[in-house]
Design an enzyme around this catalytic site. Structure first.
Site, short mmCIF file in Angstrom:
data_model
loop_
_atom_site.label_atom_id
_atom_site.label_comp_id
_atom_site.label_asym_id
_atom_site.label_seq_id
_atom_site.Cartn_x
_atom_site.Cartn_y
_atom_site.Cartn_z
N ASP A 65 0.87 -1.17 0.00
CA ASP A 65 0.00 0.00 0.00
C ASP A 65 0.91 1.22 0.00
OD1 ASP A 65 -1.56 2.17 0.72
OD2 ASP A 65 -2.66 1.10 2.28
N VAL A 66 0.83 2.05 -1.04
CA VAL A 66 1.78 3.17 -1.15
C VAL A 66 1.60 4.20 -0.03
CG1 VAL A 66 2.15 2.98 -3.65
CG2 VAL A 66 0.30 4.47 -2.78
N ASN A 92 2.67 6.23 -9.77
CA ASN A 92 1.41 6.19 -10.54
C ASN A 92 0.16 5.90 -9.72
OD1 ASN A 92 -0.32 5.48 -13.06
ND2 ASN A 92 -0.28 3.58 -11.88
N TYR A 165 -9.95 14.70 -5.25
CA TYR A 165 -9.05 14.23 -6.32
C TYR A 165 -8.25 15.41 -6.90
CZ TYR A 165 -7.62 11.78 -10.62
OH TYR A 165 -6.90 11.22 -11.66
N LYS A 169 -4.16 16.16 -6.88
CA LYS A 169 -3.35 16.31 -8.10
C LYS A 169 -2.68 17.69 -8.16
CE LYS A 169 -4.18 12.17 -9.71
NZ LYS A 169 -3.13 11.15 -9.77
#
Ligand code: NAD
Length: 267
Positions: A65-66, A92, A165, A169
């Site tokens: 899990d990043v 990514n 989101y 970003k």
């Protein structure tokens, strides 16, 4: 990246599907050593690895899990054990949890920030630590490490109903630029690729639906949805010595989505 006997080692997060899978396979086809990170889809990760080995590359799959510091560090330890210091990180992995702003729960906000922003921070930090341990190179030598963040056109295009989101970003964009500035003199390059609409699992509710697809195409001057290979080709160039003078920038691979398509007919 040229196909050379001196193989690059590339870690791709979220490589069990979509864009990460496309990038991992693209590097595999060039003979790279690819660490295929996945979160829950082991079968997808194994498919990615099979494609890599079938085309002359090598690698292994690794679950992590990043957003977990321990799991990210364990993944890097395994990568170094197998292949020595890393050359390229493709940062990514990402998720969406959509909601109108007033209905957005703290869990929905935190989940997206944790995976998309904190996860990319943790993976980038471990990569930088490894790159910094490599021997110094001269000012006129090629870079000794390369990080590519996969951001989104929503690092500049506001997105109603997706505030978590878009915020993640937008955060990646400034993370990338500040980090690029910090490590450029160490001959480490850091860039973003910001995709437009790419046909993957994250948006299959749109591209599998004819009407929604027609609406989407109104936002894409180039009049086609992108494919993971479109992003893979940009990533391969950005990770290669061909782009050695490029750092701290964002490449929009979006069929013109960031060109304000609403202004096509005089606005
Ligand atoms: P996808 O859902 O196919 O891929 C996302 C990947 O991230 C999956 O493999 C998933 O398992 C992995 N992942 C999720 N949470 C994780 C975690 N905690 N740890 C490790 N891995 C995790 O979707 P995609 O479109 O391929 O998305 C890849 C990246 O591209 C994301 O960052 C996404 O925001 C970005 N992006 C996609 C599009 C698009 O149109 N598809 C556009 C712009 C940006």
């Amino acid at each position: 990246m040229e196909k050379t006997s001196e193989k690059k080692t590339v870690l791709v997060t979220g490589a069990s599907s979509g864009i990460g899978q496309g990038i991992a396979i693209g590097f595999g086809q060039l003979g790279a050593r690819v660490i295929v990170n996945y979160h829950s889809d082991k079968e997808g990760a194994q498919y990615t690895l099979n494609k890599i080995t079938a085309s002359g590359g090598e690698g292994f799959i690794h679950q992590a899990d990043v957003s977990s510091e321990d799991e990210v560090q364990a993944m890097y330890a395994k990568a170094v054990d197998a292949y020595g210091p890393l050359d390229v990180l493709i940062n990514n992995a990402g998720i969406q949890k959509d909601s109108s702003f007033s209905n957005m729960s703290l869990d929905e906000w935190n989940a997206v920030i944790k995976t998309n922003l904190t996860g990319q921070f943790l993976c980038a930090r471990e990569a930088i630590r490894l790159f910094e341990q490599k021997p110094d190179v001269g000012d006129n030598d090629k870079s000794k490490g390369n990080i590519i963040f996969i951001s989104s056109v929503h690092d500049v295009i506001p997105w109603a109903g997706h505030v978590n989101y878009a915020s993640s970003k937008g955060g990646i964009s400034m993370l990338m630029k500040s980090l690029a500035l910090e490590v450029a003199q160490k001959k480490i390059r850091v860039n973003c690729i910001s995709p437009g609409a790419i046909a993957t699992d994250i948006n299959d509710d749109v591209w599998k639906d004819k009407e929604k697809m027609a609406e989407l195409l109104k936002l894409i001057p180039y009049k086609r949805i992108g494919q993971p290979e479109d992003i893979a080709k940009a990533a391969i160039w950005l990770a290669s010595d061909e782009s050695d003078y490029v750092t701290g920038t964002t490449i929009y691979v979006d069929g013109g989505m960031t060109l304000y398509p609403g202004f096509l007919e005089n606005g």
